[in-house]
Design an enzyme around this catalytic site. Structure first.
Site, PDB file in Angstrom:
ATOM      1  N   GLY A 111       0.825  -1.199   0.000  1.00 32.30           N
ATOM      2  CA  GLY A 111       0.000   0.000   0.000  1.00 32.30           C
ATOM      3  C   GLY A 111       0.855   1.243   0.000  1.00 32.30           C
ATOM      4  O   GLY A 111       2.013   1.218   0.425  1.00 32.30           O
TER       5      GLY A 111
ATOM      6  N   HIS B  59      -2.528   7.315   7.170  1.00 31.45           N
ATOM      7  CA  HIS B  59      -1.569   8.255   6.560  1.00 31.45           C
ATOM      8  C   HIS B  59      -2.263   9.544   6.122  1.00 31.45           C
ATOM      9  O   HIS B  59      -1.684  10.630   6.218  1.00 31.45           O
ATOM     10  CB  HIS B  59      -0.882   7.629   5.346  1.00 31.45           C
ATOM     11  CG  HIS B  59       0.326   6.823   5.658  1.00 31.45           C
ATOM     12  ND1 HIS B  59       1.422   7.315   6.329  1.00 31.45           N
ATOM     13  CD2 HIS B  59       0.611   5.524   5.380  1.00 31.45           C
ATOM     14  CE1 HIS B  59       2.340   6.376   6.442  1.00 31.45           C
ATOM     15  NE2 HIS B  59       1.869   5.268   5.885  1.00 31.45           N
TER      16      HIS B  59
ATOM     17  N   CYS C 230       6.118  -0.270   7.172  1.00 30.28           N
ATOM     18  CA  CYS C 230       5.730   0.872   6.343  1.00 30.28           C
ATOM     19  C   CYS C 230       6.908   1.269   5.470  1.00 30.28           C
ATOM     20  O   CYS C 230       8.051   1.291   5.944  1.00 30.28           O
ATOM     21  CB  CYS C 230       5.318   2.034   7.247  1.00 30.28           C
ATOM     22  SG  CYS C 230       4.801   3.517   6.365  1.00 30.28           S
ATOM     23  N   LEU C 231       6.624   1.585   4.217  1.00 29.79           N
ATOM     24  CA  LEU C 231       7.689   2.029   3.320  1.00 29.79           C
ATOM     25  C   LEU C 231       8.335   3.324   3.801  1.00 29.79           C
ATOM     26  O   LEU C 231       9.474   3.611   3.455  1.00 29.79           O
ATOM     27  CB  LEU C 231       7.135   2.210   1.900  1.00 29.79           C
ATOM     28  CG  LEU C 231       6.642   0.929   1.220  1.00 29.79           C
ATOM     29  CD1 LEU C 231       5.971   1.261  -0.109  1.00 29.79           C
ATOM     30  CD2 LEU C 231       7.773  -0.060   1.030  1.00 29.79           C
TER      31      LEU C 231
ATOM     32  N   HIS D  20      -4.213   1.188   7.625  1.00 30.96           N
ATOM     33  CA  HIS D  20      -2.868   1.781   7.674  1.00 30.96           C
ATOM     34  C   HIS D  20      -2.761   2.964   6.708  1.00 30.96           C
ATOM     35  O   HIS D  20      -2.298   4.047   7.086  1.00 30.96           O
ATOM     36  CB  HIS D  20      -1.837   0.697   7.325  1.00 30.96           C
ATOM     37  CG  HIS D  20      -0.427   1.168   7.252  1.00 30.96           C
ATOM     38  ND1 HIS D  20       0.523   0.817   8.188  1.00 30.96           N
ATOM     39  CD2 HIS D  20       0.216   1.948   6.349  1.00 30.96           C
ATOM     40  CE1 HIS D  20       1.682   1.369   7.852  1.00 30.96           C
ATOM     41  NE2 HIS D  20       1.517   2.058   6.744  1.00 30.96           N
ATOM     42  N   GLU D  21      -3.200   2.754   5.473  1.00 33.35           N
ATOM     43  CA  GLU D  21      -3.070   3.814   4.465  1.00 33.35           C
ATOM     44  C   GLU D  21      -4.012   4.981   4.741  1.00 33.35           C
ATOM     45  O   GLU D  21      -3.635   6.142   4.554  1.00 33.35           O
ATOM     46  CB  GLU D  21      -3.292   3.255   3.056  1.00 33.35           C
ATOM     47  CG  GLU D  21      -2.309   2.176   2.639  1.00 33.35           C
ATOM     48  CD  GLU D  21      -0.839   2.545   2.785  1.00 33.35           C
ATOM     49  OE1 GLU D  21      -0.478   3.738   2.714  1.00 33.35           O
ATOM     50  OE2 GLU D  21      -0.032   1.617   2.992  1.00 33.35           O
TER      51      GLU D  21
ATOM     52  N   GLN E 252       2.983   9.964   1.355  1.00 31.11           N
ATOM     53  CA  GLN E 252       4.268   9.261   1.369  1.00 31.11           C
ATOM     54  C   GLN E 252       5.139   9.640   0.178  1.00 31.11           C
ATOM     55  O   GLN E 252       6.348   9.402   0.203  1.00 31.11           O
ATOM     56  CB  GLN E 252       4.054   7.747   1.388  1.00 31.11           C
ATOM     57  CG  GLN E 252       3.473   7.232   2.693  1.00 31.11           C
ATOM     58  CD  GLN E 252       3.293   5.741   2.650  1.00 31.11           C
ATOM     59  OE1 GLN E 252       2.267   5.252   2.190  1.00 31.11           O
ATOM     60  NE2 GLN E 252       4.300   5.016   3.116  1.00 31.11           N
TER      61      GLN E 252
END
Length: 157
Positions: free
Chosen positions: A46, A134, A88-89, A130-131, A51
């Protein structure tokens, strides 16, 4: 299409609330295409627009069958609970123990502005939550129970 830089949790952009998308034009389409390429290149499941430095309510999620584009997404239903490792990226190399719903349903717009609903369980539900976090300036490290050690991660696999 093009790769975009993935910002880390130290960047102020990841701690701000994103604005809704109002223009469903070529700029949005390019952002979504670039986000897909960036996600695939990074090997994630995701990615949210903040991000990559764009403070708009845009998310993509790989549900295992396809990459789903979510514009102006809203969590409309959750059920159950799961607890597990989350990464997480934007927080490379770290994983935390996080509680999330087992099931999640999201209402969103597609790249053309059409509303639709999608849902998922387990990893997909975790990823939706999660996304969407953000988009409200929340990173999983702020809601995790604790960081996981390398030994604990190996045990999870």
């Amino acid at each position: 299409m093009g790769l975009r830089k993935i910002f880390t949790d130290k960047d102020p952009a990841l701690h701000k609330v994103c604005k809704p998308v109002t223009n469903f034009d070529w700029r949005l389409h390019k952002l979504l295409d670039d986000m897909k390429e960036t996600l695939e290149n990074a090997g994630g499941v995701g990615l949210a627009a903040p991000q990559v430095g764009i403070l708009r309510r845009v998310v993509i999620v790989d549900n295992g069958e396809e990459i789903v584009e979510l514009v102006n997404p809203q969590l409309v239903e959750t059920d159950g609970e799961q607890e597990g490792p989350e990464g997480c990226l934007s927080v490379p190399g770290k994983y935390g123990l996080v509680k999330r719903p087992y099931y999640a349903k999201v209402k969103a717009q597609d790249r053309f502005g059409n509303w639709f609903e999608t849902d998922g369980e387990e990893l997909t539900a975790r990823c939706f939550c999660h996304e969407l976090d953000h988009l409200d300036g929340i990173i999983y490290t702020e809601i995790m129970e604790r960081l996981l050690t390398a030994d604990e991660l190996e045990m999870e696999e």
